[in-house]
Scaffold this motif. Structure first.
Motif: not given
Length: 113
Positions: A4, A22, A24, A29, A104
């Protein structure tokens, strides 16, 4: 592996806007509730906003409701936070987080005149 990576933070003046992103990878997800959190001194982290896998259920902290908008793009595995009318008390490191899971590294948001 699970990744992340937040971006979009910065230094802005009160009343201005920022959009956090963000990126990912490494996990499903599109099937998971995601959100943005920020640390609260002495209390750990607070949810700023959460969004379910389809974007049908969204929650906001009372302090940001009406100013922040969370969104996601499941095709791109991306999570976003549009932050408008920023206030000095919004200053924090903002983290992208899997609901009940990993965060993250965060992106710094500083609101100051």
């Amino acid at each position: 592996q699970v990744q992340l990576v937040e971006s979009g933070g910065g230094l802005v003046q009160p009343g201005e806007s920022l959009k956090l992103s963000c990126k990912t990878s490494g996990f499903p997800f599109s099937t998971l509730t995601m959100g943005w959190v920020r640390p609260v001194p002495g209390k750990g982290f607070e949810w700023v906003s959460r969004i379910d896998s389809r974007g049908a259920m969204i929650e906001y902290a009372a302090s940001v409701k009406g100013r922040f908008t969370i969104s996601r793009d499941n095709a791109k595995n991306m999570l976003y936070l549009q932050m408008n009318s920023l206030k000095p008390e919004d200053t924090a490191v903002y983290f992208c987080q899997i609901d009940g899971g990993r965060r993250g590294q965060g992106t710094q948001v500083t609101v100051s005149s």
